[in-house]
Motif scaffolding. Sequence first.
Motif, PDB file in Angstrom:
ATOM      1  N   GLY A  39      49.399  34.917 -19.461  1.00  0.00           N
ATOM      2  CA  GLY A  39      49.600  33.525 -19.053  1.00  0.00           C
ATOM      3  C   GLY A  39      50.861  33.334 -18.242  1.00  0.00           C
ATOM      4  N   GLU A  40      51.886  34.137 -18.541  1.00  0.00           N
ATOM      5  CA  GLU A  40      53.110  34.088 -17.734  1.00  0.00           C
ATOM      6  C   GLU A  40      52.828  34.593 -16.323  1.00  0.00           C
ATOM      7  N   ARG A  41      51.986  35.600 -16.203  1.00  0.00           N
ATOM      8  CA  ARG A  41      51.638  36.120 -14.866  1.00  0.00           C
ATOM      9  C   ARG A  41      50.841  35.095 -14.069  1.00  0.00           C
ATOM     10  N   TYR A  42      50.069  34.260 -14.774  1.00  0.00           N
ATOM     11  CA  TYR A  42      49.337  33.189 -14.104  1.00  0.00           C
ATOM     12  C   TYR A  42      50.261  32.000 -13.817  1.00  0.00           C
ATOM     13  N   ALA A  43      51.489  32.094 -14.288  1.00  0.00           N
ATOM     14  CA  ALA A  43      52.529  31.066 -14.079  1.00  0.00           C
ATOM     15  C   ALA A  43      52.136  29.709 -14.669  1.00  0.00           C
ATOM     16  N   PHE A  44      51.475  29.740 -15.840  1.00  0.00           N
ATOM     17  CA  PHE A  44      51.152  28.478 -16.493  1.00  0.00           C
ATOM     18  C   PHE A  44      52.449  27.779 -16.897  1.00  0.00           C
ATOM     19  N   SER A  45      52.503  26.481 -16.677  1.00  0.00           N
ATOM     20  CA  SER A  45      53.713  25.718 -16.948  1.00  0.00           C
ATOM     21  C   SER A  45      53.370  24.236 -16.959  1.00  0.00           C
ATOM     22  N   ARG A  46      54.391  23.401 -17.024  1.00  0.00           N
ATOM     23  CA  ARG A  46      54.194  21.954 -16.941  1.00  0.00           C
ATOM     24  C   ARG A  46      53.522  21.570 -15.630  1.00  0.00           C
ATOM     25  N   HIS A  47      53.818  22.352 -14.589  1.00  0.00           N
ATOM     26  CA  HIS A  47      53.316  22.016 -13.261  1.00  0.00           C
ATOM     27  C   HIS A  47      51.999  22.721 -12.935  1.00  0.00           C
ATOM     28  N   ASN A  48      51.761  23.841 -13.572  1.00  0.00           N
ATOM     29  CA  ASN A  48      50.517  24.597 -13.387  1.00  0.00           C
ATOM     30  C   ASN A  48      49.817  24.637 -14.745  1.00  0.00           C
ATOM     31  N   ARG A  49      49.192  23.529 -15.090  1.00  0.00           N
ATOM     32  CA  ARG A  49      48.625  23.343 -16.429  1.00  0.00           C
ATOM     33  C   ARG A  49      47.569  24.398 -16.758  1.00  0.00           C
ATOM     34  N   ALA A  50      47.602  24.826 -18.000  1.00  0.00           N
ATOM     35  CA  ALA A  50      46.646  25.819 -18.491  1.00  0.00           C
ATOM     36  C   ALA A  50      45.413  25.098 -19.029  1.00  0.00           C
ATOM     37  N   SER A  51      44.635  24.544 -18.117  1.00  0.00           N
ATOM     38  CA  SER A  51      43.425  23.802 -18.502  1.00  0.00           C
ATOM     39  C   SER A  51      42.407  24.737 -19.137  1.00  0.00           C
ATOM     40  N   THR A  52      41.401  24.162 -19.762  1.00  0.00           N
ATOM     41  CA  THR A  52      40.355  24.991 -20.368  1.00  0.00           C
ATOM     42  C   THR A  52      39.639  25.823 -19.304  1.00  0.00           C
ATOM     43  N   GLU A  53      39.444  25.266 -18.120  1.00  0.00           N
ATOM     44  CA  GLU A  53      38.796  26.028 -17.042  1.00  0.00           C
ATOM     45  C   GLU A  53      39.658  27.208 -16.615  1.00  0.00           C
TER      46      GLU A  53
END
Length: 187
Positions: free
Chosen positions: A75-89
């Motif tokens: 998830g860190e590699r996908y750069a999930f964050s407040r700005h790049n939300r980790a949506s269900t999709e």
Amino acid sequence: PVYSANVKEPFGYINKELLKDFSMPSILWGIDGDWMTNYIAAEIPFYPTDHCGVIRVVSTKVLPYYVALILGIVGERYAFSRHNRASTERIKSVSIPLPPVDIQQQIVSECEKVDAEYGATSKVIADARKSISEIADAEYKKHNLIPLGNVSTPPQYGANESAVNGDRKSDYRYIRITDITDNGDLN
């Protein structure tokens, strides 16, 4: 008990159920904040906050705890964050490495050792902070109290600058506390 992706112990209780079946372990991930994951073992009832998602592994080819560990890293590699939300999709489309189950178990075992060391160290730190607090409480009760402003320079805030240089000719930028994740990484 109420859990979220960033809370490893229950931080409250609610008299509702969102999930009915707790026979499988659950993996929680942060949807709209700093990227974090959490693992909740099977048979532990809980209520997930609205700031996390829940997945459950249904394949015998994947250990759920392994998924929780790997998802945290990937998830860190996908750069999930407040700005790049980790949506269900987005979570559904995340790809993870899938070694054989025995290799997954080795990874899990090593991480459990690290988790145990982390837990022991955290307890030592918590005990030390408690001791410091007890000392401070005792001193607080023994002595006259004075305003901090009487024995210090006037309190002030840190830099009060815009995050980006106004003339945009410079590549310099102020780093704010909100630019740093709970893991100490720079967003």
